[in-house]
Motif scaffolding. Structure first.
Motif, PDB file in Angstrom:
ATOM      1  N   MET A   1       5.897   4.572  14.278  1.00 36.37           N
ATOM      2  CA  MET A   1       6.559   3.287  14.076  1.00 36.37           C
ATOM      3  C   MET A   1       7.113   2.744  15.389  1.00 36.37           C
ATOM      4  N   LYS A   2       7.758   3.602  16.152  1.00 37.62           N
ATOM      5  CA  LYS A   2       8.346   3.182  17.430  1.00 37.62           C
ATOM      6  C   LYS A   2       7.258   2.759  18.408  1.00 37.62           C
TER       7      LYS A   2
ATOM      8  N   PHE B   1       5.550   4.543   2.568  1.00 33.79           N
ATOM      9  CA  PHE B   1       5.138   5.908   2.898  1.00 33.79           C
ATOM     10  C   PHE B   1       6.121   6.866   2.231  1.00 33.79           C
ATOM     11  N   VAL B   2       5.629   7.624   1.254  1.00 31.88           N
ATOM     12  CA  VAL B   2       6.481   8.553   0.516  1.00 31.88           C
ATOM     13  C   VAL B   2       6.157   9.970   0.967  1.00 31.88           C
ATOM     14  N   ASP B   3       7.110  10.586   1.662  1.00 34.18           N
ATOM     15  CA  ASP B   3       6.916  11.966   2.099  1.00 34.18           C
ATOM     16  C   ASP B   3       7.491  12.906   1.049  1.00 34.18           C
ATOM     17  N   ASP B   4       6.629  13.778   0.526  1.00 34.32           N
ATOM     18  CA  ASP B   4       6.985  14.640  -0.599  1.00 34.32           C
ATOM     19  C   ASP B   4       7.520  15.983  -0.091  1.00 34.32           C
TER      20      ASP B   4
ATOM     21  N   VAL C   1       0.855  -1.187   0.000  1.00 33.94           N
ATOM     22  CA  VAL C   1       0.000   0.000   0.000  1.00 33.94           C
ATOM     23  C   VAL C   1       0.889   1.234   0.000  1.00 33.94           C
ATOM     24  N   VAL C   2       0.677   2.084  -0.996  1.00 33.73           N
ATOM     25  CA  VAL C   2       1.489   3.282  -1.163  1.00 33.73           C
ATOM     26  C   VAL C   2       0.723   4.484  -0.624  1.00 33.73           C
ATOM     27  N   VAL C   3       1.341   5.166   0.337  1.00 32.89           N
ATOM     28  CA  VAL C   3       0.766   6.370   0.937  1.00 32.89           C
ATOM     29  C   VAL C   3       1.664   7.547   0.580  1.00 32.89           C
ATOM     30  N   THR C   4       1.101   8.560  -0.062  1.00 36.07           N
ATOM     31  CA  THR C   4       1.866   9.768  -0.351  1.00 36.07           C
ATOM     32  C   THR C   4       1.442  10.861   0.617  1.00 36.07           C
TER      33      THR C   4
ATOM     34  N   LEU D   1       7.089  -1.009   7.263  1.00 37.69           N
ATOM     35  CA  LEU D   1       6.841   0.335   6.728  1.00 37.69           C
ATOM     36  C   LEU D   1       8.141   0.906   6.205  1.00 37.69           C
ATOM     37  N   LEU D   2       8.179   1.141   4.914  1.00 41.00           N
ATOM     38  CA  LEU D   2       9.326   1.766   4.265  1.00 41.00           C
ATOM     39  C   LEU D   2       9.048   3.259   4.169  1.00 41.00           C
ATOM     40  N   LEU D   3       9.849   4.059   4.875  1.00 42.74           N
ATOM     41  CA  LEU D   3       9.688   5.508   4.877  1.00 42.74           C
ATOM     42  C   LEU D   3      10.647   6.108   3.861  1.00 42.74           C
TER      43      LEU D   3
END
Length: 235
Positions: free
Chosen positions: A58-59, A41-44, A11-14, A68-70
């Motif tokens: 996450m912690k 999770f892609v932070d733009d 699941v891709v979250v922008t 979760l890949l940040l």
């Protein structure tokens, strides 16, 4: 091209400056009834506390980088650029999309995976959704969408230049994404429309599930308002 992991939902979250909504968004993904999920999770290039909020979440929830890949972009790539970045990092047999200011029903992925497994002729499935104003949980009133279409009506709508699939609700087969690639950066505000059309142009079948599996938040700083104005299309 990476080998896709059978049964996994990526699941891709922008996100860009949505720190206030991230906990509810991520909680809805973390507590899904479908067990095999990775969150990308892609932070733009946010200028608020978004990255810190995700790291703290996450912690607190014992979520590591395997779950979760940040991805933190150093420059703002826009919606299509950030979403496409996440899509290309997805490892799953299935890929889903969620906006960072919305949240999903806890059985969303279980039901969408089941639908795709039981309908091998369908490449992408969306769902109905309910919209709400950003108020206290106990005061929210949810309004079901009434502009979506189903079955063969979907192709007819897009053929005539219309739109009838909510982008935040979609799940599709990773193998199809490997054929068509990501979103265009040429059409600001209509990237999701063009992405759906890519599926249709290769003859892929699309459907919507009538069940409400997604919750769309109206607020003053949402992306769709920049293109459609107040009450704009929440696709």
């Amino acid at each position: 091209m990476m080998k896709r992991e059978p049964g996994m939902v990526s699941v891709v979250v922008t996100n860009c400056n949505r720190e206030l909504f991230l906990k509810e968004c991520l909680d809805s993904l973390h507590h899904q009834t479908y067990p095999k999920i990775e969150i990308i999770f892609v932070d733009d290039a946010s200028t608020d506390r978004s990255i810190g909020v995700v790291q703290s979440w996450m912690k607190e929830n014992g979520v590591d980088a395997n779950r979760l890949l940040l991805v933190c972009l150093s420059r703002n790539a826009g919606y299509s650029g950030s979403l496409t970045t996440g899509l290309f990092l997805a490892r799953g047999e299935f890929i889903a999309v969620q906006d960072s200011d919305d949240f999903s029903h806890l059985s969303r992925f279980e039901k969408q995976v089941s639908y795709l497994e039981n309908h091998p002729e369908v490449s992408l499935v969306g769902s109905n959704y309910a919209s709400f104003k950003n108020e206290d949980h106990q005061q929210r009133q949810y309004t079901p969408a009434n502009w979506l279409k189903y079955g063969e009506e979907i192709r007819k709508v897009y053929r005539n230049g219309g739109h009838c699939v909510c982008n935040g609700t979609i799940m599709f087969r990773g193998a199809i994404f490997d054929q068509i690639g990501g979103l265009t950066r040429r059409i600001a505000g209509a990237e999701d429309y063009e992405f759906i059309v890519k599926f249709l142009n290769i003859g892929a079948r699309i459907d919507n599930m009538p069940e409400i599996l997604y919750y769309y938040r109206f607020h003053s700083n949402q992306r769709s308002l920049a293109y459609f104005g107040k009450g704009g299309d929440p696709s």
